[in-house]
Enzyme design. Structure first.
Site, mmCIF file in Angstrom:
data_model
loop_
_atom_site.group_PDB
_atom_site.id
_atom_site.type_symbol
_atom_site.label_atom_id
_atom_site.label_comp_id
_atom_site.label_asym_id
_atom_site.label_seq_id
_atom_site.Cartn_x
_atom_site.Cartn_y
_atom_site.Cartn_z
ATOM 1 N N HIS A 161 -49.297 137.620 -53.735
ATOM 2 C CA HIS A 161 -48.178 136.839 -53.212
ATOM 3 C C HIS A 161 -47.830 135.720 -54.192
ATOM 4 C CE1 HIS A 161 -45.743 134.307 -50.587
ATOM 5 N NE2 HIS A 161 -46.593 133.313 -50.798
ATOM 6 N N ASP A 175 -20.723 134.202 -74.580
ATOM 7 C CA ASP A 175 -21.886 134.943 -74.075
ATOM 8 C C ASP A 175 -23.135 134.184 -74.517
ATOM 9 O OD1 ASP A 175 -23.795 136.938 -73.309
ATOM 10 O OD2 ASP A 175 -22.203 138.428 -73.434
ATOM 11 N N SER A 197 -41.091 138.015 -71.851
ATOM 12 C CA SER A 197 -39.724 137.999 -71.349
ATOM 13 C C SER A 197 -39.218 136.568 -71.197
ATOM 14 C CB SER A 197 -39.665 138.735 -70.021
ATOM 15 O OG SER A 197 -38.517 138.383 -69.326
ATOM 16 N N SER A 253 -28.075 118.761 -58.784
ATOM 17 C CA SER A 253 -27.260 117.744 -59.453
ATOM 18 C C SER A 253 -25.832 118.216 -59.685
ATOM 19 C CB SER A 253 -27.876 117.363 -60.802
ATOM 20 O OG SER A 253 -29.189 116.924 -60.627
ATOM 21 N N HIS A 274 -55.485 117.196 -62.742
ATOM 22 C CA HIS A 274 -55.515 116.814 -61.325
ATOM 23 C C HIS A 274 -55.652 118.048 -60.428
ATOM 24 C CE1 HIS A 274 -50.820 116.884 -61.338
ATOM 25 N NE2 HIS A 274 -51.279 118.052 -60.981
ATOM 26 N N HIS A 275 -55.517 119.235 -61.019
ATOM 27 C CA HIS A 275 -55.769 120.449 -60.242
ATOM 28 C C HIS A 275 -57.250 120.744 -60.134
ATOM 29 C CE1 HIS A 275 -51.540 121.832 -60.103
ATOM 30 N NE2 HIS A 275 -51.448 121.158 -61.212
ATOM 31 N N THR A 300 -39.460 111.009 -61.034
ATOM 32 C CA THR A 300 -39.022 111.895 -59.958
ATOM 33 C C THR A 300 -38.332 111.091 -58.862
ATOM 34 O OG1 THR A 300 -41.026 113.127 -60.455
ATOM 35 C CG2 THR A 300 -39.771 113.835 -58.561
ATOM 36 N N ARG A 356 -58.286 127.424 -47.666
ATOM 37 C CA ARG A 356 -57.301 128.433 -47.990
ATOM 38 C C ARG A 356 -58.002 129.726 -48.383
ATOM 39 N NH1 ARG A 356 -55.021 126.476 -53.902
ATOM 40 N NH2 ARG A 356 -53.740 128.320 -53.716
#
Lengths: 526, 66, 185
Positions: A78, A107, A170, A269, A303-304, A329, A451
């Site tokens: 997922h 283009d 890609s 925006s 921080h992860h 932000t 989780r």
């Protein structure tokens, strides 16, 4: 930003192969953009079905529908499908359609490569999905493919690694194309600081992509050699270090979350000024803030992994840096709000999604700041609080941005107005069911529900049931979106060239639907 | 900025970069930036700014932990 | 055409940048190991040095539990005593015994693990079989010492600690060709 363009509709050379071959061979940015968008929508439904299976299993405590191994494959796939298959290609689709039209280019810079970078995606997705059917099944160690699990898994993992390689190639090709287009092919008079915000955010996103995608490619290559060629980059028994994978992965992974949100910032925006009928408040601040976010996003990765083992100086450094990234932000959120302030607002579907974006993304941002605080993060690491946080950022952030942009530009793409009533229904259903699904997951996480588990303790039952009901409502609402889009393609009120009264960017000077070839003679921007 | 010895320009880059990190810039200042700074200067300035930012955070962390 | 040339210049630059970043991904590996070495994190394969004259805190006794595990190799591995009581600052030696039950020569590497985690900071190992790989011939039995000091800086609320070793097989290794990569980050 008024533009003069002289567009001759009757192109003598306008014959292209028909049927399937048209799509296989096309180098037209609009065709490719359309394919990107359909591809990502198919992937969105695929990943969505996985999510619904997960939520169906979690509807009640106990194991009812899938076995734990398959459940883990579902959560992993997922994540991978939604990130690499749905969100990222959707934004590239928008870039393909809109960037040439917004900067007055005929283009993309490298039309042939553009075709190639799209057609890499379907085989990659097939490779990834077919890993379900090989012995050992699909990757099941989480979308972050941490070793040691990812080193120990069956051949499904190798397939996923190759799929990531192809998808990465890609996106790198797509980014090179986008950067070159923006830098070299702007209409005369369109300086960098006159570019629409969407183009700016994509320019910065594309730079981020070429910065970090190769690092991910390197990381998964190391995994591959660890698995198959006896190297010991991450294999503790051979002297490697699994935690190093986490560092390298998140050096990619954190900029990646901004790669998935910056183009949404760009779309919002564009949408907000149009429907508030005011120019974007603090355009230059927005550009600077986006650049600032991009740079800062490269120094906050750890921080992860606060719980992975790290000296306290490291924890504090990454905690401070993470909290500071909230400043630019926040500036953006204030600018959007200020744009709406005293505007003559109307609430068509794109605007609803944009406002929904601001509201819910801010919530997701706040829970992000909460997670940035080390002592709290240690508590909520790997719980549903984190799930709630990043779905607030990625679903009500990136996905709402995509919906907003889709409704905003659909009339330009198809030449027809979409069904406004149904669009509003889609928004409200999405909004309500989204919050039903994910808001309660904050509570689950704070109460300690981990989780990536198929079963849970009884005290979590009520919130899980609510969340599952919300998830099914959310999933079904997206079929309404499919219906609206199909209906809009097949017919509907004729959309005028300037579909939205407040639209100021170049694409609104083109007829609707946008002709196959546009701006072959560049417009002049005053 | 190394290539450009004029002090005013150095400060201008420094100012532009530090405002950029905050994410706020006045329109008039932006026009001045746009007319006077080259992309190269901005990029170098941005990278140096990021380094200074990292250093000062490390310093702050050292201060807090001691 | 002019644009086409300009475009290919940009593309070349970006392609070079992409390759550089790909290499950078791999360069992070030695960089990471260097950082771990410089900051003294995770130096599993090196002996520690002691402070000049370690203070033995005779007023305190800490229980040290010894633990031994094997992962995926046909060995028997155990400490000769399961626990002991030591004074902080005191130099202790314990023995482990390992036996190769198979009829092939096997390379093993022991990885230490401590509980509570903060013991890692206060445990100084002067000698350990885990500093190098162990090569055991078929049916060979070996006794191996660990010399260590638990520093007196160990917080006073910690009264029991566990030192655990797990033997891993060095992958794909025959005795002659493989050596552990040295200090790992």
């Amino acid at each position: 930003m008024a533009a003069v363009h002289d567009h001759d509709v009757a192109h003598a050379h306008d014959h292209h192969p028909s049927g399937m071959m048209r799509w296989m061979m096309t180098t037209n940015h609009k065709d490719i953009g359309t394919m990107y968008l359909w591809f990502s929508f198919i992937m969105f439904l695929t990943g969505g079905v996985m999510a619904l299976t997960i939520r169906a299993e979690l509807f009640q405590p106990g194991l009812q529908i899938v076995n734990p191994e398959f459940f883990n494959q579902l959560t992993t796939m997922h994540g991978l499908i939604m990130i690499f298959g749905a969100i990222m290609p959707a934004f590239v689709g928008f870039a393909n359609w809109q960037i040439p039209m917004m900067i007055g280019a005929p283009d993309m810079a490298f039309a042939r490569m553009n075709n190639w970078s799209f057609w890499l995606l379907p085989p990659a997705a097939l490779l990834l999905l077919s890993s379900f059917f090989v012995p050992g099944g699909a990757p099941a160690g989480g979308w972050t493919i941490y070793p040691p699990l990812s080193v120990q898994m069956g051949m499904g993992m190798d397939m996923a690694i190759f799929a990531i390689h192809i998808m990465g190639a890609s996106s790198i090709m797509g980014s090179i194309n986008i950067i070159t287009t923006i830098l070299n092919m702007r209409a005369p008079g369109m300086t960098l600081m006159k570019m629409p915000m969407f183009v700016w955010t994509w320019l910065i996103t594309a730079y981020l992509l070429v910065l970090v995608m190769p690092v991910l490619a390197g990381a998964v290559t190391m995994l591959l050699t660890d698995r198959n060629f006896g190297t010991n980059f991450f294999n503790a028994a051979g002297g490697g270090d699994p935690v190093m994978f986490q560092h390298i992965f998140w050096f990619f992974g954190h900029p990646e979350v901004y790669i998935m949100i910056l183009p949404a910032f760009g779309i919002v925006s564009e949408v907000i000024p149009t429907f508030a009928r005011k120019p974007l408040f603090g355009y230059s601040s927005m550009v600077y803030a986006t650049a600032s976010i991009a740079i800062l996003s490269c120094i906050v990765w750890a921080h992860h992994m606060f719980t992975a083992g790290m000296p306290v100086t490291g924890q504090l450094f990454f905690m401070y840096a993470t909290m500071l990234i909230a400043v630019p932000t926040g500036v953006k959120v204030f600018n959007w709000t200020a744009t709406m302030w005293r505007g003559s607002m109307t609430f068509e579907t794109p605007m609803l999604f944009a406002i929904g974006f601001i509201f819910l993304f801010t919530l997701g941002g706040f829970s992000g700041v909460v997670c940035a605080i080390v002592p709290i993060d240690i508590q909520v690491q790997d719980t549903y609080y984190v799930i709630a946080h990043f779905h607030y950022v990625l679903v009500s952030g990136a996905l709402f941005g995509i919906f907003s942009g889709a409704y905003y530009w659909l009339p330009k793409w198809t030449g027809h107005m979409y069904d406004e009533t149904l669009g509003k229904w889609h928004f409200w259903l999405t909004m309500i069911f989204f919050n039903l699904t994910f808001f309660v997951q904050h509570f689950l996480g704070l109460a300690g529900m981990p989780r990536r588990i198929p079963d849970y303790a009884l005290q979590f039952a009520d919130f899980n049931m609510i969340s599952s009901i919300g998830a099914f409502g959310f999933g079904l609402s997206q079929l309404l979106f499919l219906y609206i889009v199909l209906k809009c393609i097949r017919g509907g009120a004729k959309a005028p060239a300037k579909t939205w009264e407040g639209g100021k960017t170049l694409e609104w000077t083109l007829p609707s639907p946008a002709p196959y070839h546009t701006f072959e003679t560049p417009p002049v921007v005053r | 900025m190394e290539s450009n010895p004029r002090k005013a320009t150095f400060w201008q880059i420094a100012k532009a970069v530090s405002w950029a990190f905050f994410g706020v810039r006045k329109k008039s200042d932006l026009d001045m930036d746009a007319s006077m700074l080259t992309p190269k200067q901005v990029i170098i300035g941005g990278v140096v700014g990021a380094l200074i930012f990292v250093m000062s955070l490390i310093l702050l962390v050292k201060l807090v932990t001691n | 055409m002019n644009t086409i040339e300009a475009n290919s210049v940009v593309m070349k630059k970006l392609l070079i940048f992409t390759v550089v970043m790909f290499v950078f991904g791999f360069a992070l590996v030695p960089f990471y190991e260097k950082i771990c070495e410089v900051t003294g994190l995770n130096n599993l394969l090196q002996a520690d040095t002691l402070a000049e004259n370690p203070q033995v805190d005779t007023t305190r006794l800490v229980t040290v539990e010894l633990d031994a595990n094997i992962r995926g190799l046909p060995w028997q591995f155990k400490p000769l005593q399961s626990s002991l009581r030591v004074h902080p600052g005191e130099l202790v030696e314990v023995m482990y015994e390992v036996r190769n039950n198979s009829d092939r020569e096997i390379n093993g590497q022991a990885i230490p693990s401590y509980s509570p985690q903060l013991l890692a900071k206060h445990l100084k190992k002067l000698e350990c079989f885990c500093f190098s790989k162990q090569v055991l011939k078929p049916n060979e039995t070996r006794r191996m010492p660990v010399q260590f000091v638990i520093e007196s800086g160990l917080p006073t609320d910690v009264n029991t600690v566990t030192i655990s070793y797990t033997f891993f097989e060095l992958a794909g290794a025959t005795a002659a060709t493989s050596t552990p990569k040295g200090t790992q980050g």
